[in-house]
Write a protein that holds these residues in place. Structure first.
Motif, PDB file in Angstrom:
ATOM      1  N   LEU A  87      21.141   7.707  -9.878  1.00 10.28           N
ATOM      2  CA  LEU A  87      21.282   6.862  -8.688  1.00 10.28           C
ATOM      3  C   LEU A  87      20.104   6.938  -7.710  1.00 10.28           C
ATOM      4  CD1 LEU A  87      23.078   4.833  -7.226  1.00 10.28           C
ATOM      5  CD2 LEU A  87      24.219   6.761  -6.126  1.00 10.28           C
ATOM      6  N   PRO A  88      19.580   8.118  -7.340  1.00  6.43           N
ATOM      7  CA  PRO A  88      18.431   8.130  -6.410  1.00  6.43           C
ATOM      8  C   PRO A  88      17.219   7.387  -6.944  1.00  6.43           C
ATOM      9  CG  PRO A  88      19.399  10.313  -6.564  1.00  6.43           C
ATOM     10  CD  PRO A  88      20.068   9.479  -7.607  1.00  6.43           C
ATOM     11  N   GLY A  89      16.949   7.529  -8.235  1.00  4.56           N
ATOM     12  CA  GLY A  89      15.828   6.816  -8.835  1.00  4.56           C
ATOM     13  C   GLY A  89      16.033   5.314  -8.844  1.00  4.56           C
ATOM     14  N   VAL A  90      17.263   4.898  -9.095  1.00  2.00           N
ATOM     15  CA  VAL A  90      17.586   3.461  -9.092  1.00  2.00           C
ATOM     16  C   VAL A  90      17.400   2.881  -7.694  1.00  2.00           C
ATOM     17  CG1 VAL A  90      19.443   1.774  -9.395  1.00  2.00           C
ATOM     18  CG2 VAL A  90      19.124   3.581 -11.076  1.00  2.00           C
ATOM     19  N   LEU A  91      17.890   3.589  -6.691  1.00  2.00           N
ATOM     20  CA  LEU A  91      17.746   3.105  -5.308  1.00  2.00           C
ATOM     21  C   LEU A  91      16.274   3.031  -4.896  1.00  2.00           C
ATOM     22  CD1 LEU A  91      20.721   4.938  -3.562  1.00  2.00           C
ATOM     23  CD2 LEU A  91      20.571   2.542  -4.267  1.00  2.00           C
ATOM     24  N   THR A  92      15.500   4.042  -5.264  1.00  2.00           N
ATOM     25  CA  THR A  92      14.063   4.019  -4.960  1.00  2.00           C
ATOM     26  C   THR A  92      13.390   2.847  -5.666  1.00  2.00           C
ATOM     27  OG1 THR A  92      14.081   6.426  -4.752  1.00  2.00           O
ATOM     28  CG2 THR A  92      11.932   5.374  -5.049  1.00  2.00           C
ATOM     29  N   PHE A  93      13.735   2.622  -6.922  1.00  2.00           N
ATOM     30  CA  PHE A  93      13.181   1.515  -7.693  1.00  2.00           C
ATOM     31  C   PHE A  93      13.500   0.170  -7.038  1.00  2.00           C
ATOM     32  CE2 PHE A  93      13.875  -1.627 -11.125  1.00  2.00           C
ATOM     33  CZ  PHE A  93      12.581  -1.724 -11.597  1.00  2.00           C
ATOM     34  N   VAL A  94      14.733  -0.011  -6.597  1.00  2.00           N
ATOM     35  CA  VAL A  94      15.146  -1.273  -5.966  1.00  2.00           C
ATOM     36  C   VAL A  94      14.375  -1.499  -4.658  1.00  2.00           C
ATOM     37  CG1 VAL A  94      17.086  -2.428  -4.819  1.00  2.00           C
ATOM     38  CG2 VAL A  94      17.409  -1.375  -7.053  1.00  2.00           C
ATOM     39  N   VAL A  95      14.222  -0.462  -3.856  1.00  2.00           N
ATOM     40  CA  VAL A  95      13.490  -0.603  -2.582  1.00  2.00           C
ATOM     41  C   VAL A  95      12.024  -0.944  -2.842  1.00  2.00           C
ATOM     42  CG1 VAL A  95      12.669   0.664  -0.561  1.00  2.00           C
ATOM     43  CG2 VAL A  95      15.057   0.843  -1.255  1.00  2.00           C
ATOM     44  N   ILE A  96      11.401  -0.254  -3.784  1.00  2.00           N
ATOM     45  CA  ILE A  96       9.986  -0.530  -4.078  1.00  2.00           C
ATOM     46  C   ILE A  96       9.825  -1.947  -4.627  1.00  2.00           C
ATOM     47  CG2 ILE A  96       8.083   0.093  -5.624  1.00  2.00           C
ATOM     48  CD1 ILE A  96       8.839   3.017  -5.120  1.00  2.00           C
ATOM     49  N   SER A 138       4.140  10.086  -9.184  1.00  2.00           N
ATOM     50  CA  SER A 138       3.844  10.226 -10.607  1.00  2.00           C
ATOM     51  C   SER A 138       3.009  11.475 -10.876  1.00  2.00           C
ATOM     52  CB  SER A 138       3.102   8.997 -11.130  1.00  2.00           C
ATOM     53  OG  SER A 138       3.913   7.866 -11.060  1.00  2.00           O
ATOM     54  N   LEU A 139       1.983  11.677 -10.062  1.00  2.00           N
ATOM     55  CA  LEU A 139       1.131  12.851 -10.262  1.00  2.00           C
ATOM     56  C   LEU A 139       1.891  14.155 -10.040  1.00  2.00           C
ATOM     57  CD1 LEU A 139      -2.216  11.624  -8.658  1.00  2.00           C
ATOM     58  CD2 LEU A 139      -1.690  11.917 -11.089  1.00  2.00           C
ATOM     59  N   SER A 140       2.686  14.214  -8.985  1.00  2.00           N
ATOM     60  CA  SER A 140       3.447  15.439  -8.727  1.00  2.00           C
ATOM     61  C   SER A 140       4.505  15.663  -9.812  1.00  2.00           C
ATOM     62  CB  SER A 140       4.084  15.411  -7.341  1.00  2.00           C
ATOM     63  OG  SER A 140       5.055  14.405  -7.260  1.00  2.00           O
ATOM     64  N   SER A 141       5.110  14.606 -10.315  1.00  2.00           N
ATOM     65  CA  SER A 141       6.090  14.751 -11.393  1.00  2.00           C
ATOM     66  C   SER A 141       5.416  15.177 -12.696  1.00  2.00           C
ATOM     67  CB  SER A 141       6.846  13.444 -11.613  1.00  2.00           C
ATOM     68  OG  SER A 141       7.631  13.145 -10.482  1.00  2.00           O
ATOM     69  N   LEU A 142       4.217  14.662 -12.959  1.00  2.00           N
ATOM     70  CA  LEU A 142       3.479  15.089 -14.148  1.00  2.00           C
ATOM     71  C   LEU A 142       3.184  16.586 -14.088  1.00  2.00           C
ATOM     72  CD1 LEU A 142       0.959  12.152 -14.677  1.00  2.00           C
ATOM     73  CD2 LEU A 142       2.659  12.945 -16.321  1.00  2.00           C
ATOM     74  N   ALA A 159       0.828  -1.205   0.000  1.00  2.00           N
ATOM     75  CA  ALA A 159       0.000   0.000   0.000  1.00  2.00           C
ATOM     76  C   ALA A 159       0.865   1.260   0.000  1.00  2.00           C
ATOM     77  CB  ALA A 159      -0.930   0.000   1.211  1.00  2.00           C
ATOM     78  N   ILE A 160       1.874   1.294   0.847  1.00  2.00           N
ATOM     79  CA  ILE A 160       2.744   2.472   0.912  1.00  2.00           C
ATOM     80  C   ILE A 160       3.498   2.654  -0.404  1.00  2.00           C
ATOM     81  CG2 ILE A 160       4.814   3.397   2.017  1.00  2.00           C
ATOM     82  CD1 ILE A 160       3.750   2.215   4.648  1.00  2.00           C
ATOM     83  N   SER A 161       4.016   1.570  -0.957  1.00  2.00           N
ATOM     84  CA  SER A 161       4.755   1.658  -2.220  1.00  2.00           C
ATOM     85  C   SER A 161       3.862   2.175  -3.343  1.00  2.00           C
ATOM     86  CB  SER A 161       5.321   0.297  -2.606  1.00  2.00           C
ATOM     87  OG  SER A 161       6.248  -0.150  -1.659  1.00  2.00           O
ATOM     88  N   CYS A 162       2.660   1.631  -3.435  1.00  2.00           N
ATOM     89  CA  CYS A 162       1.752   2.040  -4.514  1.00  2.00           C
ATOM     90  C   CYS A 162       1.333   3.504  -4.363  1.00  2.00           C
ATOM     91  CB  CYS A 162       0.534   1.133  -4.550  1.00  2.00           C
ATOM     92  SG  CYS A 162       0.919  -0.531  -5.127  1.00  2.00           S
ATOM     93  N   TRP A 163       0.995   3.909  -3.163  1.00  2.00           N
ATOM     94  CA  TRP A 163       0.598   5.306  -2.966  1.00  2.00           C
ATOM     95  C   TRP A 163       1.777   6.242  -3.182  1.00  2.00           C
ATOM     96  CZ3 TRP A 163      -3.995   6.892  -3.651  1.00  2.00           C
ATOM     97  CH2 TRP A 163      -5.077   6.059  -3.364  1.00  2.00           C
ATOM     98  N   PHE A 164       2.984   5.827  -2.824  1.00  2.00           N
ATOM     99  CA  PHE A 164       4.174   6.614  -3.113  1.00  2.00           C
ATOM    100  C   PHE A 164       4.335   6.789  -4.626  1.00  2.00           C
ATOM    101  CE2 PHE A 164       8.701   6.878  -4.121  1.00  2.00           C
ATOM    102  CZ  PHE A 164       9.066   7.988  -3.383  1.00  2.00           C
ATOM    103  N   LEU A 165       4.146   5.711  -5.374  1.00  2.00           N
ATOM    104  CA  LEU A 165       4.247   5.790  -6.832  1.00  2.00           C
ATOM    105  C   LEU A 165       3.154   6.672  -7.422  1.00  2.00           C
ATOM    106  CD1 LEU A 165       5.101   2.072  -7.681  1.00  2.00           C
ATOM    107  CD2 LEU A 165       6.628   4.045  -7.828  1.00  2.00           C
ATOM    108  N   ILE A 166       1.943   6.579  -6.892  1.00  2.00           N
ATOM    109  CA  ILE A 166       0.834   7.389  -7.400  1.00  2.00           C
ATOM    110  C   ILE A 166       1.101   8.878  -7.161  1.00  2.00           C
ATOM    111  CG2 ILE A 166      -1.601   7.969  -7.040  1.00  2.00           C
ATOM    112  CD1 ILE A 166      -2.010   4.903  -6.516  1.00  2.00           C
ATOM    113  N   VAL A 191      -0.473   3.957 -13.887  1.00  2.00           N
ATOM    114  CA  VAL A 191      -1.430   2.886 -14.187  1.00  2.00           C
ATOM    115  C   VAL A 191      -1.027   1.595 -13.480  1.00  2.00           C
ATOM    116  CG1 VAL A 191      -2.314   1.417 -16.054  1.00  2.00           C
ATOM    117  CG2 VAL A 191      -2.210   3.888 -16.360  1.00  2.00           C
ATOM    118  N   ALA A 192       0.264   1.283 -13.465  1.00  2.00           N
ATOM    119  CA  ALA A 192       0.731   0.067 -12.787  1.00  2.00           C
ATOM    120  C   ALA A 192       0.458   0.141 -11.284  1.00  2.00           C
ATOM    121  CB  ALA A 192       2.211  -0.145 -13.045  1.00  2.00           C
ATOM    122  N   ALA A 193       0.694   1.297 -10.677  1.00  2.00           N
ATOM    123  CA  ALA A 193       0.457   1.438  -9.236  1.00  2.00           C
ATOM    124  C   ALA A 193      -1.030   1.290  -8.911  1.00  2.00           C
ATOM    125  CB  ALA A 193       0.983   2.782  -8.741  1.00  2.00           C
ATOM    126  N   LEU A 194      -1.881   1.902  -9.718  1.00  2.00           N
ATOM    127  CA  LEU A 194      -3.324   1.753  -9.491  1.00  2.00           C
ATOM    128  C   LEU A 194      -3.761   0.299  -9.667  1.00  2.00           C
ATOM    129  CD1 LEU A 194      -4.576   4.989 -11.290  1.00  2.00           C
ATOM    130  CD2 LEU A 194      -4.668   4.513  -8.831  1.00  2.00           C
TER     131      LEU A 194
END
Length: 149
Positions: free
Chosen positions: A113-122, A32-36, A22-29, A75-78
């Motif tokens: 690197l920060p994006g890669v580390l976040t991706f690995v943790v998620i 993604s929205l804030s980055s958009l 739940a935390i990972s998906c909401w973090f991605l949502i 879409v994947a997170a939702l």
């Protein structure tokens, strides 16, 4: 077969969504929205366009890739919140492709690197044993039926 489907449906409701999913998906949502929004509002920023001009591909192509990547992630997170098992695979595969494209085109590799580390943790959270059990209710229901009481 009827007994199995009743047991399967009954056990399906016993497995709750792991908090890490739940935390990972909401973090991605939210990410993604804030980055958009940020990318849309900053699309004419001269400093951002100057930084993007240093890349191997055009700024327009970078924006297209950014919006596509954020859309796929959203879409994947939702879908993951709705227990769609394939959404994890889509997120994983697209993440690897996105990292490879970033490493190939970004002039400053350390910025990836920060994006890669976040991706690995998620991904670690999304593919943990509890997450696997939640995304595979049939296997979890079969395991629950097979354990002696």
């Amino acid at each position: 077969m009827l007994v199995f489907s009743k047991v399967f449906v009954g056990n399906l409701h016993l497995i709750k969504r792991p908090v890490s999913v739940a935390i990972s998906c909401w973090f991605l949502i939210f990410g993604s929205l804030s980055s958009l929004v940020s990318a849309y509002l900053g699309r004419d920023d001269p400093a951002m366009l100057a930084w993007m001009a240093r890349s191997a591909i055009s700024a327009e192509a970078q924006y297209a890739m950014l919006f596509a990547s954020l859309g796929i992630t959203l879409v994947a997170a939702l879908a993951m919140l709705q227990r769609q098992r394939g959404a994890r695979t889509v997120y994983l595969v697209w993440g690897v492709i996105d990292i490879a494209l970033s490493l190939a085109t970004v002039p400053l590799k350390m910025s990836v690197l920060p994006g890669v580390l976040t991706f690995v943790v998620i991904c670690a959270f999304l593919f943990s044993p509890k997450s696997n059990a939640w995304f595979s209710p049939r296997k979890a229901a079969n395991d629950a039926c097979m354990t002696p009481a």
